[in-house]
Design a protein around this motif. Structure first.
Motif, short mmCIF file in Angstrom:
data_model
loop_
_atom_site.label_atom_id
_atom_site.label_comp_id
_atom_site.label_asym_id
_atom_site.label_seq_id
_atom_site.Cartn_x
_atom_site.Cartn_y
_atom_site.Cartn_z
N HIS A 262 8.83 22.35 21.14
CA HIS A 262 8.95 22.15 22.19
C HIS A 262 10.04 21.18 22.32
CE1 HIS A 262 5.64 24.38 23.87
NE2 HIS A 262 4.78 23.40 23.22
N THR A 263 11.20 21.75 23.18
CA THR A 263 12.58 20.72 23.45
C THR A 263 12.40 20.41 24.91
OG1 THR A 263 13.51 21.20 21.42
CG2 THR A 263 14.90 20.37 23.21
N THR A 264 12.20 19.13 25.20
CA THR A 264 12.42 18.88 26.85
C THR A 264 12.81 17.57 26.98
OG1 THR A 264 9.94 17.92 26.75
CG2 THR A 264 9.95 20.15 27.30
N GLN A 265 12.78 17.10 28.21
CA GLN A 265 13.37 15.85 28.58
C GLN A 265 12.57 14.56 28.18
OE1 GLN A 265 13.41 15.67 32.77
NE2 GLN A 265 15.33 17.01 33.16
N LYS A 266 11.22 15.01 27.52
CA LYS A 266 10.71 14.07 27.02
C LYS A 266 10.85 13.89 25.63
CE LYS A 266 6.72 14.89 30.08
NZ LYS A 266 5.25 15.31 30.12
N GLY A 267 11.71 14.92 24.89
CA GLY A 267 11.77 15.28 23.52
C GLY A 267 11.51 16.17 23.00
N THR A 268 11.26 16.00 21.45
CA THR A 268 11.21 17.12 20.80
C THR A 268 9.68 16.98 20.03
OG1 THR A 268 13.29 17.57 20.18
CG2 THR A 268 11.59 18.86 18.69
N SER A 269 8.81 18.20 20.31
CA SER A 269 7.44 18.05 19.51
C SER A 269 7.18 19.56 18.96
CB SER A 269 6.33 17.73 20.58
OG SER A 269 6.47 18.73 21.74
N GLU A 270 6.38 19.45 17.96
CA GLU A 270 5.73 20.62 17.32
C GLU A 270 4.51 21.30 17.91
OE1 GLU A 270 7.07 22.51 14.60
OE2 GLU A 270 8.90 21.41 15.32
N PHE A 271 4.27 22.44 18.28
CA PHE A 271 3.04 22.89 18.68
C PHE A 271 2.60 24.04 17.81
CE2 PHE A 271 0.65 25.99 21.40
CZ PHE A 271 -0.43 24.92 21.96
N GLY A 272 1.36 24.35 17.54
CA GLY A 272 0.89 25.17 16.56
C GLY A 272 0.27 26.16 17.13
N LEU A 273 0.75 27.51 16.76
CA LEU A 273 0.06 28.67 17.16
C LEU A 273 -0.86 29.25 16.36
CD1 LEU A 273 3.40 30.59 18.28
CD2 LEU A 273 2.05 28.95 19.81
N THR A 274 -2.02 29.83 16.58
CA THR A 274 -3.16 30.22 15.96
C THR A 274 -3.49 31.55 16.68
OG1 THR A 274 -3.96 28.04 15.15
CG2 THR A 274 -5.26 29.87 14.72
N ASN A 275 -3.49 32.42 15.77
CA ASN A 275 -3.91 33.84 16.28
C ASN A 275 -5.52 33.89 16.85
OD1 ASN A 275 -3.94 36.80 16.68
ND2 ASN A 275 -2.57 36.97 15.17
N THR A 276 -5.53 34.39 18.05
CA THR A 276 -6.83 34.59 18.75
C THR A 276 -7.55 35.97 17.84
OG1 THR A 276 -5.85 35.80 20.57
CG2 THR A 276 -6.26 33.56 20.66
N ASN A 277 -6.80 36.78 17.36
CA ASN A 277 -7.67 37.90 16.77
C ASN A 277 -7.78 37.47 15.11
OD1 ASN A 277 -8.33 40.59 15.95
ND2 ASN A 277 -6.34 41.47 16.04
N LYS A 278 -9.21 37.12 14.97
CA LYS A 278 -9.52 36.82 13.84
C LYS A 278 -9.93 37.99 12.69
CE LYS A 278 -10.25 33.04 15.94
NZ LYS A 278 -9.19 32.15 15.66
N LEU A 279 -9.53 39.39 13.17
CA LEU A 279 -9.61 40.44 12.32
C LEU A 279 -8.24 40.41 11.49
CD1 LEU A 279 -10.63 43.50 14.55
CD2 LEU A 279 -12.10 42.11 12.78
#
Length: 448
Positions: A262-279
């Motif tokens: 995420h790059t916004t006026q607040k700065g840069t941050s990491e966001f983790g994506l995790t798959n909702t499909n457990k299969l």
């Protein structure tokens, strides 16, 4: 005295004839018959009830007639077993469909046409339109997409995009496919069509083109809304279209975990994506595709998998919990892989050019309209499939590319199981007077 004795003897003999055996046997026969008939009726009734109540009747002593009844009941029971097997696997969810993707054949269905809220499985259509736009060159994966305030305001599952934040189309696809980001869906809808309303209109238009007869979309992300419904069958149709037309979707929906920035006026941050499909992690043949859950929709999934060149789509709607939807999907997929075998004719016989009447060209090359596929669920010997080429003698000009010139017919056990059209592979214009003059001059030159 002699006369008296004679009379007495005659009288005695007459009495003996009255009690002769034939008369006695007749009486015994009648009594026995009545007794046996009454006993059989009683025993048949009792034993029939026992047969219904318990399958274990082998140790019960019964008359032969009753044994015949038992055999009949047993045969009927055995006859019912294939019917039960044909009904398919046990699925707890109220709506389900299992489809083979390459042929579109439905292998199993349960209340497949009842409209229900699909939750985030809606995003299958959203992603389909995104890939359509990519294929048409309207957008590119590296394009920067700006998030509007409206997109950022989406509730439910999200990746927390902020108003004014930009992400590439590629990243947005990951956010939608992996983390089911509602905000990313709206951002992409606005980027492609200018607003969500127009995008949703195109979703419904695309659905109609796929034969999704019981579908109506109200939004692009699947949040509960009045009139936002589809069916298990319709989900299978749009899922099939996505995975067959754009197999690269697997590059996104098979991601288990990945970070975005995420790059916004607040700065840069990491966001983790995790798959909702457990299969993706739990089923070895999984290839995707999309989950969904809301209060109204309960738990849904469109699960895709591939084994031995067979691609399956298992759709579950309104399961009671997350585990139930994945269990049902796995049950369907295992059932399909155990039941299906696919015949695919990748090397059909070569085709000769076909004559053209009255064209600028005397012949036109031909090709097959596609690859023939046949799905068998009966255990047939597919090596016994035969082919027969039926061709027209000629085509009349003008010939358009795609005009049917014949067909390759496939048969199994003497029955036609399908065919592939043979079509003209290029256009041939109708010959005019000057074209005929050219032909005459050409032939004259060759003869000279």
């Amino acid at each position: 005295m002699k006369r008296v004795l004679a009379v007495l003897l005659s009288t005695f003999l007459c009495v003996q004839n009255v009690y002769a055996m034939p008369a006695k046997e007749h009486i015994v026969y009648e009594d026995t018959q009545e007794t046996i008939e009454g006993t059989e009726d009683t025993e048949n009734t009792d034993d029939t009830e026992n047969i219904e109540e318990s399958e274990d009747t082998e140790n019960t002593e019964v008359p032969e007639d009753v044994e015949e009844i038992q055999e009949t009941v047993s045969e009927d029971s055995e006859g019912e077993q294939p019917a039960q097997e044909a009904a398919g696997p046990q699925v707890s969810a109220p709506s389900a469909v299992l489809m083979e993707a390459s042929t579109g054949e439905v292998i199993y269905e349960k209340d497949a046409d009842t409209p229900r809220p699909p939750a985030s499985v809606t995003k299958v259509m959203t992603m389909l339109l995104i890939f359509d736009a990519l294929a048409e060159g309207k957008i590119k994966l590296e394009d920067q997409v700006t998030t509007s305030e409206y997109a950022a305001s989406m509730g439910g599952s999200q990746v927390f995009l902020e108003a004014g934040e930009t992400q590439t189309v590629d990243t947005m696809l990951k956010c939608i496919s992996v983390a089911s980001g509602n905000d990313a869906c709206v951002a992409m809808a606005e980027y492609i069509c200018g607003n969500e309303e127009e995008f949703v209109r195109r979703m419904n238009e695309r659905a109609k083109g796929l034969g999704m007869e019981n579908t109506h979309f109200v939004n692009c992300n699947g949040l509960d809304a009045d009139g936002h419904v589809t069916t298990a069958r319709d989900i299978a149709l749009m899922s099939r279209e996505l995975i067959t037309k754009y197999p690269q979707i697997q590059d996104y929906c098979m991601i288990w975990m990945e970070n975005i920035t995420h790059t916004t006026q607040k700065g840069t941050s990491e966001f983790g994506l995790t798959n909702t499909n457990k299969l993706v992690r739990q089923y070895e043949y999984a290839t995707g595709l999309k989950t969904g859950s809301t209060g109204l929709a309960k738990f849904c999934v469109s699960a895709t998998a591939k084994k031995n060149d067979i691609d399956l789509v298992a759709v579950i709607m309104a399961a009671e919990d997350s585990k139930a939807r994945f269990k049902d999907a796995t049950t369907l997929l295992n059932y399909g892989f155990g039941k299906c075998q696919l015949y695919k004719d990748e090397k059909p016989q070569k085709l000769k050019d076909i004559d053209v009447n009255g064209g600028v060209e005397d012949t036109v090359p031909c090709k097959y309209s596609g690859t023939f596929r046949y799905l068998d669920t009966t255990g047939a010997n597919l090596s016994e499939i035969t082919k027969k080429l039926n061709m027209k003698k000629s085509l009349d000009a003008p010939v358009k590319k795609g005009n049917v010139a014949g067909s390759l017919v496939y048969e199994l056990d003497g029955k036609e199981i399908g065919k592939v059209d043979v079509i003209a592979s290029q256009n041939v214009k109708k010959a005019g007077i000057f074209d005929y003059l050219k032909k005459v001059m050409k032939e004259f030159t060759i003869a000279a």
